[in-house]
Design an enzyme around this catalytic site. Structure first.
Site, PDB file in Angstrom:
ATOM      1  CG  PHE A   1      -8.325 -22.836  34.633  1.00  0.00           C
ATOM      2  CD1 PHE A   1      -7.060 -22.864  34.227  1.00  0.00           C
ATOM      3  CD2 PHE A   1      -8.808 -21.663  35.652  1.00  0.00           C
ATOM      4  CE1 PHE A   1      -6.827 -21.652  33.868  1.00  0.00           C
ATOM      5  CE2 PHE A   1      -8.035 -20.548  35.184  1.00  0.00           C
ATOM      6  CZ  PHE A   1      -6.947 -20.468  34.448  1.00  0.00           C
TER       7      PHE A   1
ATOM      8  CG  ASP B   1     -11.136 -22.359  42.254  1.00  0.00           C
ATOM      9  OD1 ASP B   1     -12.083 -21.441  42.557  1.00  0.00           O
ATOM     10  OD2 ASP B   1     -10.219 -22.504  41.745  1.00  0.00           O
TER      11      ASP B   1
ATOM     12  CE  LYS C   1     -12.643 -16.212  35.988  1.00  0.00           C
ATOM     13  NZ  LYS C   1     -11.998 -17.637  36.391  1.00  0.00           N
TER      14      LYS C   1
HETATM   15  C1  LIG Z   1     -10.610 -17.935  36.659  1.00  0.00           C
HETATM   16  C2  LIG Z   1     -10.389 -19.129  37.678  1.00  0.00           C
HETATM   17  C3  LIG Z   1      -9.275 -18.913  38.436  1.00  0.00           C
HETATM   18  C4  LIG Z   1      -8.342 -17.934  38.416  1.00  0.00           C
HETATM   19  O1  LIG Z   1      -8.576 -16.528  38.440  1.00  0.00           O
HETATM   20  P1  LIG Z   1      -7.917 -15.594  38.113  1.00  0.00           P
HETATM   21  O2  LIG Z   1      -8.464 -14.132  38.537  1.00  0.00           O
HETATM   22  O3  LIG Z   1      -7.945 -15.422  36.432  1.00  0.00           O
HETATM   23  O4  LIG Z   1      -6.515 -15.460  38.648  1.00  0.00           O
HETATM   24  C5  LIG Z   1      -9.218 -19.900  39.636  1.00  0.00           C
HETATM   25  N1  LIG Z   1     -10.200 -20.947  39.708  1.00  0.00           N
HETATM   26  C6  LIG Z   1     -10.974 -20.994  38.945  1.00  0.00           C
HETATM   27  C7  LIG Z   1     -12.295 -22.118  39.131  1.00  0.00           C
HETATM   28  C8  LIG Z   1     -11.361 -19.938  37.701  1.00  0.00           C
HETATM   29  O5  LIG Z   1     -12.469 -20.142  37.089  1.00  0.00           O
END
Ligand SMILES: *Cc1c(COP(=O)(O)O)cnc(C)c1O
Length: 402
Positions: free
Chosen positions: A142, A227, A256
């Site tokens: 994700f 990520d 986040k």
């Molecule tokens: C939440 C998340 C995203 C996307 O972040 P948004 O602020 O919702 O665009 C990307 N990568 C990971 C691992 C995430 O948990």
């Protein structure tokens, strides 16, 4: 034209639990009928420091009275301090000697920034023929919701109906070094991975996976992009989850928790020689690096700079692990995966994840299901030992034993 009241005005891209929250403090939130809940989702880790952390709220308030937005057409007095502080926190954990920062807003934007940077680096530095760059990613990932990012998702809900998709990505099974090695060739510019797959249900790879991925990347001259939007900034008990395995990525995406649960703040942090391919006009953002974001981001980095938050996440995480072991023994939970103060619980059935979350809500604890029969726990890292116990008592009451 009026909107039918029953359906409401919101598009139906979410199916939230039937709760309407009106206030929050620390690990607690209160609904419109005065009921108090312990928040064990913490905004998918955007609330690592809990609701309205005093230092973060104070930083935001002070900045609101001074300057909120300049655009990057002009400078402002917190932009360089924010970038320096982030390099100070994360730079030593990356490959290379010098790091740079691209400030953005949402996580998806940080990932897009990483994809664009890796491709440009591939053409200009590695010498990949024009428009041939490939990026290797993992199944079950994700990384966000843009059309390019859902192009390499394998979640049918996230993808279906949104094509045509962006080419240039190869999806390989997660935690499978051989498959990854096979997918890397001379067109490959980057391997993009979550060190722990949060959305999938807190899937932690085997111990030798990330170090082996690092080796593959080094041998092939490929960038390792971690990520850490959900796994980073304390969640696993470390500033970066990659630290757990002693692995230094070339680029890292953060988001986040970087915004302290107050404003969206994200960033791509990485090797200066790689981010050096970005020149004026090649990338940007109206809101990225705005004064309010930098003020809050600086206060977040300050909270993480002593290591106390990370240590608390490890300590509370161990306590969480003991309580989850109990749930496993009683059969209330089938399997448990955990990294720091972060856990994925697979339920044995017949309750679905959603039903379990509804029962937990009735017991006064807010959690979120993912992929059917899995519940993800990500309490604020600032939760007290007593609050965590209370939350687990409530969750235990909500889950039937076998
Ligand atoms: C939440 C998340 C995203 C996307 O972040 P948004 O602020 O919702 O665009 C990307 N990568 C990971 C691992 C995430 O948990």
């Amino acid at each position: 034209m009026s909107t039918p009241a029953l359906l409401g005005a919101l598009a139906h891209n979410y199916a939230p639990l039937p709760v309407t929250l009106v206030s929050g403090e620390g690990a607690w939130v209160v609904d419109d009928e005065g009921r108090r809940y312990l928040d064990l989702l913490a905004g998918y880790s955007a609330l690592n420091f809990g609701h309205r952390h005093p230092a973060l709220v104070a930083a935001a308030h002070a900045q609101l009275d001074r300057l909120t937005l300049t655009s990057r057409a002009f400078g402002h007095d917190l932009l360089e301090p924010f970038a320096r502080a982030l390099v100070g926190l994360v730079g030593p954990l990356l490959a290379g000697d010098d790091a740079l920062v691209v400030p953005m807003n949402t996580g998806a934007e940080a990932v897009e920034t990483a994809v664009k940077t890796a491709r440009k680096w591939g053409y200009e530095v590695k010498g990949v023929p024009a428009d041939r760059a490939t990026i290797v990613v993992a199944a079950g990932n994700f990384h966000g919701r843009t059309t390019t990012i859902v192009s390499f998702s394998d979640d049918p809900d996230a993808r279906a109906g949104f094509g045509p998709f962006t080419p240039g990505f190869r999806v390989v099974p997660y935690d499978d070094v051989a498959a990854l090695r096979d997918a890397v060739d001379e067109t490959t510019v980057a391997v993009l991975l979550e060190p722990v797959q949060g959305e999938r249900g807190v899937v932690v790879p085997s111990r030798d996976y990330l170090p082996a991925v690092r080796t593959v990347c080094d041998e092939a001259g490929v960038l390792l992009v971690a990520d850490e939007i959900q796994s980073g900034l304390g969640r696993t008990g470390y500033t970066l989850a990659c630290e757990r395995w002693g692995v230094r990525p070339d680029l890292v995406t953060l988001g986040k928790a970087l915004g302290g649960g107050i404003v969206p703040v994200s960033a791509l942090v990485g090797r200066a020689d790689v981010l050096g391919v970005l020149t004026p006009g090649t990338h940007g953002s109206t809101f990225g690096g705005n004064p309010l974001a930098c003020a809050v981001g600086l206060a977040v980095i300050d909270l993480l700079s002593t290591g106390e938050i990370q240590a608390a996440a490890r300590e509370r995480g161990a306590a969480l692990g003991r309580r989850l072991d109990d749930l496993e023994y009683t059969g209330a939970v089938e399997t448990v995966r955990r990294a720091g103060l972060w856990a994925g619980l697979d339920l044995p059935g017949p309750l679905t994840g959603r039903q379990a979350c509804e029962r937990a809500m009735a017991a006064g604890v807010l959690v979120k299901d993912t992929h059917g029969a899995t519940i993800r726990l990500a309490p604020p890292l600032t939760i007290s030992a007593d609050e965590l116990d209370e939350a687990l008592d409530r969750l235990t009451d909500a889950l039937p034993t076998r």
